[in-house]
Motif scaffolding. Structure first.
Motif, PDB file in Angstrom:
ATOM      1  N   UNK A 102      12.510  42.298  26.390  1.00  0.00           N
ATOM      2  CA  UNK A 102      12.477  43.023  25.128  1.00  0.00           C
ATOM      3  C   UNK A 102      12.434  42.081  23.940  1.00  0.00           C
ATOM      4  N   UNK A 103      12.038  42.623  22.810  1.00  0.00           N
ATOM      5  CA  UNK A 103      12.008  41.875  21.571  1.00  0.00           C
ATOM      6  C   UNK A 103      13.289  42.062  20.776  1.00  0.00           C
ATOM      7  N   UNK A 104      13.235  41.684  19.514  1.00  0.00           N
ATOM      8  CA  UNK A 104      14.386  41.818  18.627  1.00  0.00           C
ATOM      9  C   UNK A 104      14.468  43.241  18.085  1.00  0.00           C
ATOM     10  N   UNK A 105      15.663  43.617  17.635  1.00  0.00           N
ATOM     11  CA  UNK A 105      15.849  44.941  17.091  1.00  0.00           C
ATOM     12  C   UNK A 105      14.979  45.202  15.874  1.00  0.00           C
ATOM     13  N   UNK A 106      14.445  46.413  15.794  1.00  0.00           N
ATOM     14  CA  UNK A 106      13.589  46.811  14.673  1.00  0.00           C
ATOM     15  C   UNK A 106      14.323  47.777  13.756  1.00  0.00           C
ATOM     16  N   UNK A 107      14.956  48.789  14.338  1.00  0.00           N
ATOM     17  CA  UNK A 107      15.646  49.781  13.516  1.00  0.00           C
ATOM     18  C   UNK A 107      16.799  50.404  14.300  1.00  0.00           C
ATOM     19  N   UNK A 108      17.668  51.074  13.574  1.00  0.00           N
ATOM     20  CA  UNK A 108      18.796  51.794  14.166  1.00  0.00           C
ATOM     21  C   UNK A 108      18.786  53.220  13.629  1.00  0.00           C
ATOM     22  N   UNK A 109      18.987  54.177  14.529  1.00  0.00           N
ATOM     23  CA  UNK A 109      19.192  55.567  14.120  1.00  0.00           C
ATOM     24  C   UNK A 109      20.672  55.879  14.356  1.00  0.00           C
ATOM     25  N   UNK A 110      21.428  56.129  13.307  1.00  0.00           N
ATOM     26  CA  UNK A 110      22.857  56.394  13.521  1.00  0.00           C
ATOM     27  C   UNK A 110      23.085  57.639  14.358  1.00  0.00           C
TER      28      UNK A 110
ATOM     29  N   UNK B 200       2.024  39.196  18.809  1.00  0.00           N
ATOM     30  CA  UNK B 200       1.566  39.549  17.462  1.00  0.00           C
ATOM     31  C   UNK B 200       2.200  40.850  17.001  1.00  0.00           C
ATOM     32  N   UNK B 201       2.296  41.813  17.907  1.00  0.00           N
ATOM     33  CA  UNK B 201       2.930  43.080  17.562  1.00  0.00           C
ATOM     34  C   UNK B 201       4.410  42.875  17.273  1.00  0.00           C
ATOM     35  N   UNK B 202       5.077  42.075  18.081  1.00  0.00           N
ATOM     36  CA  UNK B 202       6.496  41.793  17.858  1.00  0.00           C
ATOM     37  C   UNK B 202       6.703  41.172  16.474  1.00  0.00           C
ATOM     38  N   UNK B 203       5.832  40.270  16.081  1.00  0.00           N
ATOM     39  CA  UNK B 203       5.947  39.649  14.761  1.00  0.00           C
ATOM     40  C   UNK B 203       5.778  40.687  13.649  1.00  0.00           C
ATOM     41  N   UNK B 204       4.826  41.580  13.829  1.00  0.00           N
ATOM     42  CA  UNK B 204       4.624  42.634  12.833  1.00  0.00           C
ATOM     43  C   UNK B 204       5.863  43.511  12.720  1.00  0.00           C
ATOM     44  N   UNK B 205       6.451  43.880  13.862  1.00  0.00           N
ATOM     45  CA  UNK B 205       7.595  44.790  13.849  1.00  0.00           C
ATOM     46  C   UNK B 205       8.809  44.174  13.147  1.00  0.00           C
ATOM     47  N   UNK B 206       8.847  42.840  13.029  1.00  0.00           N
ATOM     48  CA  UNK B 206       9.937  42.159  12.343  1.00  0.00           C
ATOM     49  C   UNK B 206       9.597  41.842  10.894  1.00  0.00           C
TER      50      UNK B 206
END
Length: 279
Positions: A112-120, A250-256
């Motif tokens: 997996x990649x790094x976290x992008x967002x959190x939904x509480x 490339x997608x992972x970089x965009x998501x961050x």
């Protein structure tokens, strides 16, 4: 061009695998669009994940040499089945505790990649305050272990239960941990939204994506998870182990990117969705 499919049941994956062009490793010649951009077939739940991916596909992907084909799923099991079977290249819908549980119980080999967002996580009630929830009140809670403990800790923070540890479940909770004698009713997370308005339910603990999909707002929740600190429930990209490619990187970089963080902030200004490391 991007295409969206809605696969509501796990049985649809097998049919899809036979009929779709998915499963090619990103970067193969046959997985390049007319503009020469590498196609990534990515699975996601509709809100907010697919919505974020649509923004990426329409505004950022082409400049990075990629083209997203977004496939929407309505449950939490099918996206990992599809990824494991090879009918998608990546998925975006899950957090670390869920991923770890899935790999341990299903034998998946994912990265997996790094976290992008959190939904509480949020709990909705017919009552106006926590104090109004009666002894023996009915609490609707998810039946999946990775998120159930999250719900129990939310109840603990509100003072409704106590001394919750990592092994506590809705079925194993003791009288000492549950002094109000709350009655827990487990169900699939996608079903909880549908029963949250049932008069017999005193409190329904809902996953962020499903409450958003139902048009609900966390501002109306009686209890809301704190996501201001480092949170293990951040959602990220997931792919098969050892199969990361330049296109996925490339997608992972965009998501961050700052652009995606700003899009999340602009789209959910009230905090229904929060970008990781958002200011």
């Amino acid at each position: 061009m991007r295409k969206k499919l809605s696969l509501a049941a796990t049985g649809a994956v097998a049919l899809f695998a036979l009929t779709a062009c998915g499963g090619d490793t990103p970067g193969d010649e046959e997985n390049v669009n007319a503009d020469g951009n590498t196609i990534i077939e990515i699975g996601a739940v509709p809100v907010p994940h697919a919505q974020i991916l649509e923004y990426v596909d329409e505004n950022l992907a082409a400049d990075a040499g990629i083209d997203l084909e977004i496939k929407e799923f309505d449950d939490y099991q099918t996206p990992n089945i599809a990824l494991d079977e090879g009918s998608i290249d990546v998925n975006y819908y899950q957090h670390l505790p869920w991923l770890e549980d899935q790999m341990a119980t299903k034998g998946y080999e994912f990265e997996h990649g790094a976290g992008v967002h959190i939904e509480p996580y949020a709990a909705f009630s017919k009552h106006d305050s926590v104090e109004d929830i009666p002894d023996g009140g009915v609490v609707a809670i998810t039946n999946d272990p990775a998120n159930q403990i999250r719900g129990l800790r939310l109840l603990e923070e509100a003072g409704l239960v106590q001394d919750i540890d990592d092994e506590t479940t809705a079925l194993s909770i003791t009288d000492e941990q549950n002094p109000k004698g709350l009655e827990f009713e487990e169900n699939q997370p996608e079903v909880l939204v549908q029963i949250s308005g049932d008069p017999k339910v005193d409190l329904a603990i809902l996953n962020g994506n499903y409450l958003l999909q139902a048009g609900m707002k966390t501002a109306d929740a009686l209890l809301l998870e704190d996501v201001s600190a480092d949170n293990q429930y951040a959602n990220f990209l997931v792919w098969r182990a050892g199969e990361s490619t330049e296109a996925i990187e490339a997608l992972e970089e965009i998501m961050q990117s700052d652009e995606v963080k700003q899009y999340i902030k602009d789209s959910w200004p009230d905090g229904d969705v929060t970008a990781t490391d958002a200011e």
